[in-house]
Design a protein around this motif. Structure first.
Motif, PDB file in Angstrom:
ATOM      1  N   MET A 269      -1.674  89.329   6.953  1.00 14.09           N
ATOM      2  CA  MET A 269      -1.867  87.914   7.290  1.00 14.09           C
ATOM      3  C   MET A 269      -2.258  87.113   6.050  1.00 14.09           C
ATOM      4  N   ILE A 270      -3.191  87.664   5.299  1.00 14.14           N
ATOM      5  CA  ILE A 270      -3.688  86.978   4.100  1.00 14.14           C
ATOM      6  C   ILE A 270      -2.565  86.786   3.084  1.00 14.14           C
ATOM      7  N   VAL A 271      -1.782  87.840   2.860  1.00 12.97           N
ATOM      8  CA  VAL A 271      -0.678  87.755   1.899  1.00 12.97           C
ATOM      9  C   VAL A 271       0.308  86.670   2.316  1.00 12.97           C
ATOM     10  N   LYS A 272       0.639  86.623   3.609  1.00 14.02           N
ATOM     11  CA  LYS A 272       1.560  85.592   4.103  1.00 14.02           C
ATOM     12  C   LYS A 272       0.979  84.195   3.896  1.00 14.02           C
ATOM     13  N   ALA A 273      -0.301  84.057   4.127  1.00 16.37           N
ATOM     14  CA  ALA A 273      -0.943  82.754   3.980  1.00 16.37           C
ATOM     15  C   ALA A 273      -0.917  82.274   2.531  1.00 16.37           C
ATOM     16  N   THR A 274      -1.017  83.212   1.572  1.00 12.18           N
ATOM     17  CA  THR A 274      -1.015  82.816   0.162  1.00 12.18           C
ATOM     18  C   THR A 274       0.356  82.327  -0.306  1.00 12.18           C
ATOM     19  N   ARG A 275       1.367  82.529   0.528  1.00 12.09           N
ATOM     20  CA  ARG A 275       2.721  82.112   0.163  1.00 12.09           C
ATOM     21  C   ARG A 275       3.090  80.754   0.746  1.00 12.09           C
ATOM     22  N   THR A 276       2.143  80.104   1.409  1.00 14.44           N
ATOM     23  CA  THR A 276       2.430  78.833   2.072  1.00 14.44           C
ATOM     24  C   THR A 276       2.297  77.647   1.126  1.00 14.44           C
ATOM     25  N   LYS A 277       2.902  76.560   1.518  1.00 19.08           N
ATOM     26  CA  LYS A 277       2.792  75.306   0.768  1.00 19.08           C
ATOM     27  C   LYS A 277       1.352  74.802   0.806  1.00 19.08           C
ATOM     28  N   ALA A 278       0.697  74.976   1.950  1.00 19.28           N
ATOM     29  CA  ALA A 278      -0.688  74.508   2.089  1.00 19.28           C
ATOM     30  C   ALA A 278      -1.600  75.177   1.075  1.00 19.28           C
ATOM     31  N   TRP A 279      -1.410  76.486   0.863  1.00 18.69           N
ATOM     32  CA  TRP A 279      -2.258  77.199  -0.093  1.00 18.69           C
ATOM     33  C   TRP A 279      -1.912  76.808  -1.527  1.00 18.69           C
ATOM     34  N   ALA A 280      -0.639  76.644  -1.814  1.00 14.81           N
ATOM     35  CA  ALA A 280      -0.228  76.214  -3.156  1.00 14.81           C
ATOM     36  C   ALA A 280      -0.836  74.849  -3.486  1.00 14.81           C
ATOM     37  N   GLU A 281      -0.860  73.968  -2.505  1.00 11.57           N
ATOM     38  CA  GLU A 281      -1.442  72.637  -2.712  1.00 11.57           C
ATOM     39  C   GLU A 281      -2.950  72.725  -2.928  1.00 11.57           C
ATOM     40  N   ALA A 282      -3.614  73.639  -2.204  1.00 12.84           N
ATOM     41  CA  ALA A 282      -5.059  73.810  -2.361  1.00 12.84           C
ATOM     42  C   ALA A 282      -5.389  74.343  -3.746  1.00 12.84           C
ATOM     43  N   LEU A 283      -4.578  75.283  -4.247  1.00 18.72           N
ATOM     44  CA  LEU A 283      -4.786  75.825  -5.589  1.00 18.72           C
ATOM     45  C   LEU A 283      -4.679  74.723  -6.644  1.00 18.72           C
ATOM     46  N   GLU A 284      -3.644  73.915  -6.510  1.00 18.79           N
ATOM     47  CA  GLU A 284      -3.427  72.846  -7.493  1.00 18.79           C
ATOM     48  C   GLU A 284      -4.506  71.769  -7.406  1.00 18.79           C
ATOM     49  N   LYS A 285      -4.830  71.356  -6.197  1.00 18.34           N
ATOM     50  CA  LYS A 285      -5.822  70.299  -5.999  1.00 18.34           C
ATOM     51  C   LYS A 285      -7.191  70.692  -6.549  1.00 18.34           C
ATOM     52  N   ASN A 286      -7.580  71.958  -6.349  1.00 15.13           N
ATOM     53  CA  ASN A 286      -8.925  72.399  -6.733  1.00 15.13           C
ATOM     54  C   ASN A 286      -8.991  73.091  -8.086  1.00 15.13           C
ATOM     55  N   ASN A 287      -7.838  73.153  -8.765  1.00 11.80           N
ATOM     56  CA  ASN A 287      -7.763  73.813 -10.065  1.00 11.80           C
ATOM     57  C   ASN A 287      -8.213  75.275  -9.996  1.00 11.80           C
ATOM     58  N   TRP A 288      -7.836  75.950  -8.872  1.00 10.49           N
ATOM     59  CA  TRP A 288      -8.122  77.368  -8.705  1.00 10.49           C
ATOM     60  C   TRP A 288      -6.990  78.175  -9.319  1.00 10.49           C
ATOM     61  N   THR A 289      -7.338  79.297  -9.912  1.00  6.67           N
ATOM     62  CA  THR A 289      -6.330  80.212 -10.422  1.00  6.67           C
ATOM     63  C   THR A 289      -6.049  81.267  -9.359  1.00  6.67           C
ATOM     64  N   PRO A 290      -4.786  81.427  -8.931  1.00  9.58           N
ATOM     65  CA  PRO A 290      -4.492  82.465  -7.933  1.00  9.58           C
ATOM     66  C   PRO A 290      -4.774  83.839  -8.511  1.00  9.58           C
ATOM     67  N   ALA A 291      -5.453  84.680  -7.727  1.00  9.49           N
ATOM     68  CA  ALA A 291      -5.855  85.998  -8.236  1.00  9.49           C
ATOM     69  C   ALA A 291      -5.816  87.025  -7.112  1.00  9.49           C
ATOM     70  N   LEU A 292      -4.710  87.060  -6.389  1.00 13.02           N
ATOM     71  CA  LEU A 292      -4.612  87.920  -5.210  1.00 13.02           C
ATOM     72  C   LEU A 292      -4.737  89.395  -5.566  1.00 13.02           C
ATOM     73  N   LEU A 293      -5.643  90.052  -4.861  1.00 13.68           N
ATOM     74  CA  LEU A 293      -5.860  91.492  -4.999  1.00 13.68           C
ATOM     75  C   LEU A 293      -6.274  91.979  -3.621  1.00 13.68           C
ATOM     76  N   THR A 294      -5.601  93.004  -3.099  1.00 10.96           N
ATOM     77  CA  THR A 294      -5.836  93.380  -1.709  1.00 10.96           C
ATOM     78  C   THR A 294      -6.249  94.834  -1.528  1.00 10.96           C
ATOM     79  N   GLY A 295      -6.773  95.106  -0.316  1.00 13.59           N
ATOM     80  CA  GLY A 295      -7.049  96.466   0.112  1.00 13.59           C
ATOM     81  C   GLY A 295      -7.949  97.271  -0.802  1.00 13.59           C
ATOM     82  N   GLN A 296      -7.547  98.505  -1.082  1.00 12.97           N
ATOM     83  CA  GLN A 296      -8.353  99.422  -1.879  1.00 12.97           C
ATOM     84  C   GLN A 296      -8.548  98.908  -3.306  1.00 12.97           C
ATOM     85  N   GLU A 297      -7.533  98.259  -3.863  1.00 13.87           N
ATOM     86  CA  GLU A 297      -7.663  97.716  -5.219  1.00 13.87           C
ATOM     87  C   GLU A 297      -8.773  96.665  -5.269  1.00 13.87           C
ATOM     88  N   PHE A 298      -8.852  95.837  -4.228  1.00 14.69           N
ATOM     89  CA  PHE A 298      -9.914  94.839  -4.151  1.00 14.69           C
ATOM     90  C   PHE A 298     -11.272  95.519  -3.986  1.00 14.69           C
TER      91      PHE A 298
END
Length: 319
Positions: A269-298
């Motif tokens: 679910m989380i991975v799918k959400a990170t691929r949305t336009k809404a999330w891309a806009e939030a990253l740009e608006k807040n000057n966040w750097t995407p840093a997706l890391l999931t599961g055991q690696e996280f």
């Protein structure tokens, strides 16, 4: 199989929690935000909730803010009230690790389920527009004269801005234990204190201060990143001659006691959400750097961060 029999079977499986979350009709995600409204975790949690809905993996998202103790109060409520709940999520990040190291709360982060790191961000230090101090050099000179006269405002004790202030003190020959750090339960409270001139210097992610910087109500004087933020003319601490570099990151945990398939469903679910336009806009608006890391690696990353933060805080004289 007859249609009515199939539907009854589907409902039974959903009620038993055997279906992946995205397959359950009307999935209602419960998002714990272990901070007061207005801060980085709050902004992240609500932006990500919107992305989950846009991705079609959540029909709705309910938010609950529970601030205090670097997220430990919200963590305790999440751990105790959400056991085995495959619909529960909690925002968290580096600040929570620092708070756990300094505060040693009775509830452990290891009791919850690591899902994903979402973003990375660096701390910006600001002065209120009315401050007689104009630069980080001015702040350092005042700090050297009288450490207690410089009030540093930010998140809970052990937050990255607190650690950065202690690192700066050590770098300029001031006893870090003499830092006058004022902790707030949420970004909204810290922002109000800075705007009101109740603290000398404020620290947090750029996104929390952006509107006040752009309106001239706050003056940015330094950022803790290795290089200047893209498109933003704020000098780095290292550029100014201070050996201070520390990053912040934010992520999502699931409830204690969920099954491996349920954990995987949440990660999907989380991975799918990170691929949305809404999330891309939030990253740009807040000057966040995407840093997706999931599961055991996280999960492994969090373990390393605990050790690294503890070592940094020992070196800075905080513990």
């Amino acid at each position: 199989m007859r249609r009515d029999t199939f539907l009854r079977s589907l409902c039974a499986l959903a009620a038993a929690g055997s279906l992946p979350l995205a397959a359950r009709a009307g999935t209602n995600v419960k998002m714990m935000i272990p901070a007061n409204p207005g801060g980085g975790w709050d902004t992240t949690g609500r932006a990500f909730g919107k992305a989950l809905q846009e991705a079609g993996v959540a029909a709705s998202v309910q938010y609950e803010n529970k601030g205090g103790a670097a997220g430990a109060i919200g963590l305790a409520q999440f751990v105790n009230a959400s056991k085995g709940d495959p619909n529960a999520m909690m925002t968290m990040g580096a600040v929570m690790l620092g708070g756990i190291i300094t505060g040693k709360p009775p509830v452990s982060l290891s009791q919850a389920t690591p899902l994903a790191r979402l973003t990375s961000e660096y701390n910006v230090f600001v002065l209120p527009e009315s401050s007689p101090l104009k630069t980080m050099k001015d702040v350092v000179e005042q700090l050297k004269k009288d450490p207690g006269s410089v009030k540093w405002g930010g998140g809970s004790r052990g937050s990255t801005e607190h650690i950065a202030a202690a690192m700066l003190a050590r770098a300029v020959g001031v006893d870090p234990s003499k830092i006058n750090y004022v902790a707030f339960r949420g970004g909204g409270e810290a922002t109000a204190a800075i705007l009101g001139g109740n603290v000398t210097v404020g620290g947090s992610g750029y996104s929390e201060f952006q509107q006040y910087i752009e309106s001239g109500k706050m003056r940015p004087i330094a950022v803790t990143s290795p290089a200047r933020l893209k498109g933003i003319a704020i000098p780095t601490m290292k550029e100014l001659g201070y050996d201070v570099e520390i990053g912040n990151w934010r992520g999502i945990y699931g409830a204690p006691g969920i099954t491996p398939p349920q954990r995987k469903a949440l990660v999907d679910m989380i991975v799918k959400a990170t691929r949305t336009k809404a999330w891309a806009e939030a990253l740009e608006k807040n000057n966040w750097t995407p840093a997706l890391l999931t599961g055991q690696e996280f999960e492994d990353f969090v373990d390393r961060e605990f050790a690294s933060l503890r070592a940094t805080m020992v070196k800075a004289g905080m513990i």
